[in-house]
Scaffold this motif. Structure first.
Motif, PDB file in Angstrom:
ATOM      1  N   GLU A   1       0.837  -1.203   0.000  1.00  0.00           N
ATOM      2  CA  GLU A   1       0.000   0.000   0.000  1.00  0.00           C
ATOM      3  C   GLU A   1       0.876   1.259   0.000  1.00  0.00           C
TER       4      GLU A   1
ATOM      5  N   GLU B   1      -3.551   5.420 -11.643  1.00  0.00           N
ATOM      6  CA  GLU B   1      -4.018   4.679 -10.473  1.00  0.00           C
ATOM      7  C   GLU B   1      -3.577   3.228 -10.598  1.00  0.00           C
TER       8      GLU B   1
ATOM      9  N   LEU C   1      -3.771  -0.596  -8.728  1.00  0.00           N
ATOM     10  CA  LEU C   1      -4.440  -1.437  -7.733  1.00  0.00           C
ATOM     11  C   LEU C   1      -3.814  -2.822  -7.804  1.00  0.00           C
TER      12      LEU C   1
ATOM     13  N   VAL D   1     -11.612  -0.673 -11.815  1.00  0.00           N
ATOM     14  CA  VAL D   1     -10.334  -0.029 -12.125  1.00  0.00           C
ATOM     15  C   VAL D   1     -10.487   0.852 -13.360  1.00  0.00           C
TER      16      VAL D   1
ATOM     17  N   LEU E   1      -8.657   5.521  -6.788  1.00  0.00           N
ATOM     18  CA  LEU E   1      -8.760   4.128  -6.336  1.00  0.00           C
ATOM     19  C   LEU E   1      -7.969   3.982  -5.050  1.00  0.00           C
TER      20      LEU E   1
ATOM     21  N   ASP F   1      -5.369   2.676  -2.431  1.00  0.00           N
ATOM     22  CA  ASP F   1      -4.032   2.099  -2.565  1.00  0.00           C
ATOM     23  C   ASP F   1      -3.899   0.771  -1.829  1.00  0.00           C
TER      24      ASP F   1
END
Length: 166
Positions: free
Chosen positions: A30, A43, A45, A76, A159, A161
């Protein structure tokens, strides 16, 4: 139907995920995502799944097909600049898939994503899960920084983390 694959999936459960991704590793992942997202507007994920459920497994669903499902399920694709990237790990197969939204996939060749996946999988074969994931995050972050440099004021995070365990 691959019997060895079926058995591997049957015997890989949530405990296997927790063994290779304990809380400290999830926190490190994270933090790595948070650090890289400071330098770009993309972003990232990370999602890990222990094994496929029975029906997808019997249909011989590939990790790629499941990653695409997870990409949609986790939304996503739902970023303003269509620059979300999912790193998906199917632990039972030790298979990494990267699914990139159209905003970034149009700028980075499939071979580049595949190279990142192979490097992560090599690290996993050596039992280096945390370093493997973090190296993948950095490599993806480099592509996002090149094509989507940080411009948003306040660094809006579209999004989470936090890694997702499916």
């Amino acid at each position: 139907m691959n019997l060895a694959r079926i058995l591997r999936h049957c015997f890989t459960g949530s405990l296997a995920v927790r063994r290779v991704f304990p809380d400290a590793v999830l926190i490190a992942i994270e933090q790595a995502i948070s650090r890289t997202e400071v330098s770009h507007d993309g972003e990232i994920l990370f999602a890990v799944e222990a094994a496929l459920n029975t029906w997808p497994l019997l249909r011989d669903q590939s990790a790629r097909e499941r990653a695409i499902e997870a990409f949609a399920q986790l939304r996503v694709w739902d970023t303003e600049d269509n620059n979300g990237v999912l790193i998906y790990l199917l632990l039972a197969d030790r298979d990494v898939e990267i699914v990139a939204d159209r905003g970034i996939s149009s700028k980075v060749d499939t071979e580049e994503w595949e190279k990142i996946c192979r490097e992560m999988e090599d690290a996993f074969r050596r039992g280096q899960f945390e370093p493997g994931v973090i190296a993948g995050i950095r490599a993806i972050g480099n592509h996002l920084q090149t094509h989507f440099p940080a411009e948003r004021k306040g660094g809006e995070n579209e999004l989470s983390d936090r890694p997702v365990i499916l």
